[in-house]
Scaffold this motif. Structure first.
Motif, PDB file in Angstrom:
ATOM      1  N   HIS A  38      -1.521  12.305  -8.914  1.00  0.00           N
ATOM      2  CA  HIS A  38      -2.445  13.378  -8.533  1.00  0.00           C
ATOM      3  C   HIS A  38      -1.753  14.741  -8.565  1.00  0.00           C
ATOM      4  CE1 HIS A  38      -5.181  10.237  -6.656  1.00  0.00           C
ATOM      5  NE2 HIS A  38      -5.968  10.932  -7.432  1.00  0.00           N
TER       6      HIS A  38
ATOM      7  N   TRP B 235      -2.959   1.300   8.150  1.00  0.00           N
ATOM      8  CA  TRP B 235      -1.787   0.448   8.367  1.00  0.00           C
ATOM      9  C   TRP B 235      -0.512   1.112   7.824  1.00  0.00           C
ATOM     10  CZ3 TRP B 235      -2.246  -4.340  10.839  1.00  0.00           C
ATOM     11  CH2 TRP B 235      -1.076  -5.105  10.904  1.00  0.00           C
ATOM     12  N   ALA B 236      -0.618   1.674   6.638  1.00  0.00           N
ATOM     13  CA  ALA B 236       0.555   2.300   6.006  1.00  0.00           C
ATOM     14  C   ALA B 236       1.045   3.497   6.816  1.00  0.00           C
ATOM     15  CB  ALA B 236       0.221   2.726   4.574  1.00  0.00           C
TER      16      ALA B 236
ATOM     17  N   ASP C  77       0.486   7.085  -6.514  1.00  0.00           N
ATOM     18  CA  ASP C  77      -0.764   7.803  -6.789  1.00  0.00           C
ATOM     19  C   ASP C  77      -0.644   9.278  -6.399  1.00  0.00           C
ATOM     20  OD1 ASP C  77      -1.779   5.445  -7.719  1.00  0.00           O
ATOM     21  OD2 ASP C  77      -3.159   5.102  -6.064  1.00  0.00           O
ATOM     22  N   ALA C  78       0.107   9.558  -5.340  1.00  0.00           N
ATOM     23  CA  ALA C  78       0.329  10.958  -4.952  1.00  0.00           C
ATOM     24  C   ALA C  78       1.028  11.710  -6.087  1.00  0.00           C
ATOM     25  CB  ALA C  78       1.166  11.029  -3.675  1.00  0.00           C
TER      26      ALA C  78
ATOM     27  N   GLU D 198      -3.024  17.990 -10.688  1.00  0.00           N
ATOM     28  CA  GLU D 198      -3.703  19.032  -9.901  1.00  0.00           C
ATOM     29  C   GLU D 198      -2.902  20.309  -9.705  1.00  0.00           C
ATOM     30  OE1 GLU D 198      -4.693  17.024  -6.251  1.00  0.00           O
ATOM     31  OE2 GLU D 198      -6.094  15.669  -7.263  1.00  0.00           O
TER      32      GLU D 198
ATOM     33  N   PRO E 195       2.852  -5.813   5.239  1.00  0.00           N
ATOM     34  CA  PRO E 195       1.451  -5.467   5.507  1.00  0.00           C
ATOM     35  C   PRO E 195       0.522  -6.568   4.997  1.00  0.00           C
ATOM     36  CG  PRO E 195       2.587  -3.654   4.372  1.00  0.00           C
ATOM     37  CD  PRO E 195       3.494  -4.852   4.321  1.00  0.00           C
ATOM     38  N   PRO E 196      -0.672  -6.709   5.640  1.00  0.00           N
ATOM     39  CA  PRO E 196      -1.607  -7.767   5.247  1.00  0.00           C
ATOM     40  C   PRO E 196      -1.884  -7.755   3.742  1.00  0.00           C
ATOM     41  CG  PRO E 196      -2.438  -6.582   7.179  1.00  0.00           C
ATOM     42  CD  PRO E 196      -1.215  -5.856   6.715  1.00  0.00           C
TER      43      PRO E 196
ATOM     44  N   HIS F 281      -8.618  11.192  -1.852  1.00  0.00           N
ATOM     45  CA  HIS F 281      -8.868  10.981  -3.280  1.00  0.00           C
ATOM     46  C   HIS F 281      -9.850   9.844  -3.520  1.00  0.00           C
ATOM     47  CE1 HIS F 281      -5.071  13.349  -4.219  1.00  0.00           C
ATOM     48  NE2 HIS F 281      -5.988  13.905  -4.968  1.00  0.00           N
TER      49      HIS F 281
ATOM     50  N   PRO G 107       0.823  -1.224   0.000  1.00  0.00           N
ATOM     51  CA  PRO G 107       0.000   0.000   0.000  1.00  0.00           C
ATOM     52  C   PRO G 107       0.857   1.274   0.000  1.00  0.00           C
ATOM     53  CG  PRO G 107      -0.956  -1.619   1.467  1.00  0.00           C
ATOM     54  CD  PRO G 107       0.373  -2.189   1.017  1.00  0.00           C
ATOM     55  N   GLY G 108       1.977   1.256   0.697  1.00  0.00           N
ATOM     56  CA  GLY G 108       2.842   2.444   0.712  1.00  0.00           C
ATOM     57  C   GLY G 108       3.338   2.826  -0.673  1.00  0.00           C
TER      58      GLY G 108
ATOM     59  N   PHE H 263      -9.227  -1.239   1.553  1.00  0.00           N
ATOM     60  CA  PHE H 263      -8.427  -0.063   1.194  1.00  0.00           C
ATOM     61  C   PHE H 263      -8.206   0.832   2.413  1.00  0.00           C
ATOM     62  CE2 PHE H 263      -8.689   4.484   0.466  1.00  0.00           C
ATOM     63  CZ  PHE H 263      -7.526   4.703  -0.246  1.00  0.00           C
TER      64      PHE H 263
ATOM     65  N   ALA I  40      -4.396   9.623  -0.205  1.00  0.00           N
ATOM     66  CA  ALA I  40      -5.016   8.512  -0.949  1.00  0.00           C
ATOM     67  C   ALA I  40      -6.461   8.313  -0.487  1.00  0.00           C
ATOM     68  CB  ALA I  40      -4.209   7.224  -0.755  1.00  0.00           C
TER      69      ALA I  40
ATOM     70  N   PHE J  37       0.252   4.346  -2.595  1.00  0.00           N
ATOM     71  CA  PHE J  37      -0.101   5.695  -2.153  1.00  0.00           C
ATOM     72  C   PHE J  37       0.936   6.710  -2.646  1.00  0.00           C
ATOM     73  CE2 PHE J  37      -2.125   3.434   1.727  1.00  0.00           C
ATOM     74  CZ  PHE J  37      -3.220   3.069   0.951  1.00  0.00           C
TER      75      PHE J  37
ATOM     76  N   ASP K 119      -5.771  -0.490   4.756  1.00  0.00           N
ATOM     77  CA  ASP K 119      -4.415  -0.280   4.218  1.00  0.00           C
ATOM     78  C   ASP K 119      -3.913   1.127   4.518  1.00  0.00           C
ATOM     79  OD1 ASP K 119      -4.351  -2.822   3.138  1.00  0.00           O
ATOM     80  OD2 ASP K 119      -4.649  -2.179   1.059  1.00  0.00           O
ATOM     81  N   VAL K 120      -4.796   2.121   4.415  1.00  0.00           N
ATOM     82  CA  VAL K 120      -4.395   3.507   4.695  1.00  0.00           C
ATOM     83  C   VAL K 120      -3.898   3.635   6.137  1.00  0.00           C
ATOM     84  CG1 VAL K 120      -5.297   5.854   5.048  1.00  0.00           C
ATOM     85  CG2 VAL K 120      -5.883   4.588   2.963  1.00  0.00           C
TER      86      VAL K 120
ATOM     87  N   ARG L 245      -7.256  -7.038   9.415  1.00  0.00           N
ATOM     88  CA  ARG L 245      -6.468  -5.968   8.801  1.00  0.00           C
ATOM     89  C   ARG L 245      -6.553  -4.622   9.498  1.00  0.00           C
ATOM     90  NH1 ARG L 245      -6.334  -7.453   2.429  1.00  0.00           N
ATOM     91  NH2 ARG L 245      -5.003  -5.618   2.404  1.00  0.00           N
TER      92      ARG L 245
END
Lengths: 243, 243
Positions: free
Chosen positions: A128, B217-218, A124-125, A132, A234-235, B128, A117-118, B211, B125, A121, B214-215, B20
């Protein structure tokens, strides 16, 4: 905040690279110094795939916001570099040769199921940000390429010398990147120097490059945390066989 | 993929929490068990501030996409909870009492200068996601609140027992949250059960909750990496005095 000359602005940009580019991250020390397990190299390639895959999305969203055909045409070459002229061609396909040769299933890599996930994110940052912020900031955020020829050369030498599962063919992605990066940087750096002519715009440019360095750094932080120390995956994310 | 009954859907949601939710993250074990230094608690509060600060932005963007006045009215109570009725009131102000009492300069906290990039990317994330996915997924992503009363109770007890720099007043943010969370969950869970009536929509709801897990957790992964082990603080981020 005072107005910088073009040369001072370039110096300030290079200074950010010298302090914050991910060449300085401990994970790259391990990767290039032969200190990674095969599983750690797999995790690196798997996660970095998502960055590669999103680059043309990022570049197309920049082109979509740009009203100058000359800039759009110039930027279009980046789409060609990454997506190629035909199936199996281009940077993303070459990256998948790397993940293939490391023994990762291609469907698993492209499904993104094992992605940290890190990583998601952070990438995706970046996408974005480019969609933007101002066009000037979007272009400036590409300038980490100023620093990429050195890290690529260290990576090629270090990985070929240290890992028996890595060949020149494995690393073909990196063979073609330095001339592309130099061409891209020539254009983007010139654009930034010409268009950042107020102190505020110059600070925005410097901030954009710091932001991009943070993106690359955070990707390696996530990798280090999951696969080097304390090795807490992470899971749901990829678990190498030798983890 | 088959259609789940309301009860089966709720069970599947609770199962995601059991596997999770960030209550399981090693950083929370340290924080609640009294194993953190003051600097680590500061870093946690400083980074979590950004999450708190972005919650009303997230909720307003959800309201902005919603064409049902009844849902908008219900969701508006979340804005009141976080922004309060007047200056100094509400969840964000209460979070700043926590950072104050830990000895962090308020201007430094709210400037976000010391924030970990990993925190910023994870929180952004989430914002968004809520702005871009379906309204159903946006609402479902709030359902981590189903699991928050337990973690808040563990946190209050553990932190009060273990840290001499933490008082009941310090933790006033958490005093008011459980009843708010219960009210919010009652509405959101009911909405999700009523509106996720195809297998595809149910899978989207489950994906939204994963999701969001995950946020959270990260965010803790980034904190652990920078401040617990290997204690590699990314360039520019907060460095506690006792680091």
């Amino acid at each position: 905040v005072k107005l910088l000359s073009s040369e001072e602005l370039e110096t300030a940009l290079r200074d950010i690279g010298a302090r914050r580019y991910h060449r300085l991250h401990p994970f790259h020390g391990l990767l290039h110094g032969g200190k990674c397990t095969k599983g750690q190299v797999q995790a690196w390639a798997l996660n970095r795939y998502y960055y590669q895959a999103m680059i043309p999305i990022k570049d197309a969203s920049l082109i979509a916001r740009c009203h100058d055909p000359a800039v759009r045409r110039e930027w279009r070459s980046r789409l060609v570099d990454h997506d190629g002229e035909r199936e199996g061609d281009g940077g993303i396909a070459r990256w998948l040769k790397l993940t293939d040769s490391l023994g990762l299933e291609r469907d698993y890599v492209t499904s993104l199921r094992g992605l940290l996930p890190g990583t998601r994110f952070a990438v995706d940052a970046y996408v974005h940000f480019v969609g933007e912020k101002t066009l000037l900031e979007a272009i400036a955020s590409s300038l980490t390429e100023m620093f990429s020829p050195v890290i690529i050369s260290e990576r090629m030498t270090g990985m070929l010398a240290n890992y028996d599962f890595v060949t020149r063919e494995t690393l073909s992605y990196f063979d073609v990147r330095p001339p592309q990066a130099r061409r891209d940087v020539d254009f983007a750096l010139n654009y930034v120097k010409l268009n950042a002519r107020t102190p505020e715009r110059q600070q925005a440019v410097l901030g954009a490059l710091e932001f991009k360095c943070d993106v690359l750094w955070a990707m390696l932080d996530a990798l280090y945390h999951a696969y080097v120390a304390p090795k807490q995956v992470p899971p749901g994310a990829f678990v190498p066989e030798d983890h």
